[in-house]
Design an enzyme around this catalytic site. Structure first.
Site, PDB file in Angstrom:
ATOM      1  N   ASP A  89       3.537  10.179  19.145  1.00 47.89           N
ATOM      2  CA  ASP A  89       4.131  11.509  19.257  1.00 47.89           C
ATOM      3  C   ASP A  89       4.641  11.921  17.875  1.00 47.89           C
ATOM      4  OD1 ASP A  89       3.791  10.653  21.894  1.00 47.89           O
ATOM      5  OD2 ASP A  89       5.662  11.556  22.594  1.00 47.89           O
ATOM      6  N   LYS A 152       3.870  18.884  22.734  1.00 47.83           N
ATOM      7  CA  LYS A 152       5.130  18.391  23.303  1.00 47.83           C
ATOM      8  C   LYS A 152       6.263  19.291  22.847  1.00 47.83           C
ATOM      9  CE  LYS A 152       8.148  14.287  22.900  1.00 47.83           C
ATOM     10  NZ  LYS A 152       8.222  12.895  22.388  1.00 47.83           N
ATOM     11  N   LYS A 182       3.569  17.981  27.235  1.00 50.92           N
ATOM     12  CA  LYS A 182       4.680  17.069  27.505  1.00 50.92           C
ATOM     13  C   LYS A 182       5.997  17.809  27.334  1.00 50.92           C
ATOM     14  CE  LYS A 182       6.927  12.770  26.025  1.00 50.92           C
ATOM     15  NZ  LYS A 182       6.816  11.546  25.202  1.00 50.92           N
TER      16      LYS A 182
END
Length: 218
Positions: A89, A152, A182
């Site tokens: 991430d 995300k 996300k």
């Protein structure tokens, strides 16, 4: 109707506090297996953990500011992949985003994607609370153009705040199912988690996973 098992199955069970210990990360991994979470998400220095069967290993890159050079982000991600990370991430360069340099944002993401070959999953943290709607759309487009697998919302460490239903919905509309979405940062209740899923989130980053899942039974 989302079941407890279904909700658990899209959770990255997260511990990214700087003071987290190896013992706490090991407990996180055991708890993830017990709860049926998809993965654990931990700092790059904590990847040497005994992982229960069926639990994926995720980490972060350029965290939490995103202001690192692309070379440093790529080097960090490469070490994480070599250390067994299934998912990375990364945080975008928010300065480039604020300046409207979307080519620069895309190139920064692409540098990390280059060292995260399939099947490694690359999620791109856009820090949605710090962006306008137009910037959220542009950041998602840059992430897709660079080959990301997910966009995300948040690190959970930015003073502007974490995930919002509105941001998740806009991100989901922008990527149109081609990328995952996300939602992460400040999701502390069952109601909030379910609202994120309803808005289009396909993965959740939770630190209080047990409490969120326990709320499914009430």
């Amino acid at each position: 109707m989302t079941t407890r098992e279904e909700l658990a199955g899209i959770v990255d069970h997260t511990l990214l506090k700087p003071e987290a210990t190896a013992e706490q990360v090991a407990a996180l991994a055991r708890e993830a297996a017990e709860l049926g979470a998809y993965s654990i998400c931990v700092s790059p220095s904590m990847l040497d953990v005994e992982l229960p069967e069926g639990v994926k290993l995720a980490t972060v890159c350029g965290f939490p500011s995103g202001a690192h050079t692309s070379q440093v982000k790529a080097a960090e991600a490469a070490v994480s992949v070599a250390s067994g990370a299934d998912e990375v991430d990364m945080v975008i360069n928010l300065g480039l985003a604020a300046a409207g340099d979307w080519d620069g944002v895309r190139e920064d993401i692409a540098a990390v994607r280059a060292v995260c070959p399939e099947p490694v999953v690359l999620k791109v943290i856009i820090e949605s609370a710090a962006l306008t709607d137009e910037q959220i759309v542009a950041a998602c487009q840059a992430a897709e153009a660079a080959g990301a697998d997910f966009v995300k919302t948040s690190t959970g460490f930015h003073p502007a705040g974490g995930a919002s239903v509105e941001a998740v919905r806009l991100m989901a509309e922008t990527v149109g199912g081609r990328l995952g979405v996300k939602a992460s940062g400040g999701i502390r209740s069952t109601e909030a988690a379910l609202a994120m899923v309803e808005a289009g989130a396909t993965r959740l980053g939770l630190s209080g996973t047990r409490g969120v899942l326990d709320g499914m039974e009430s």
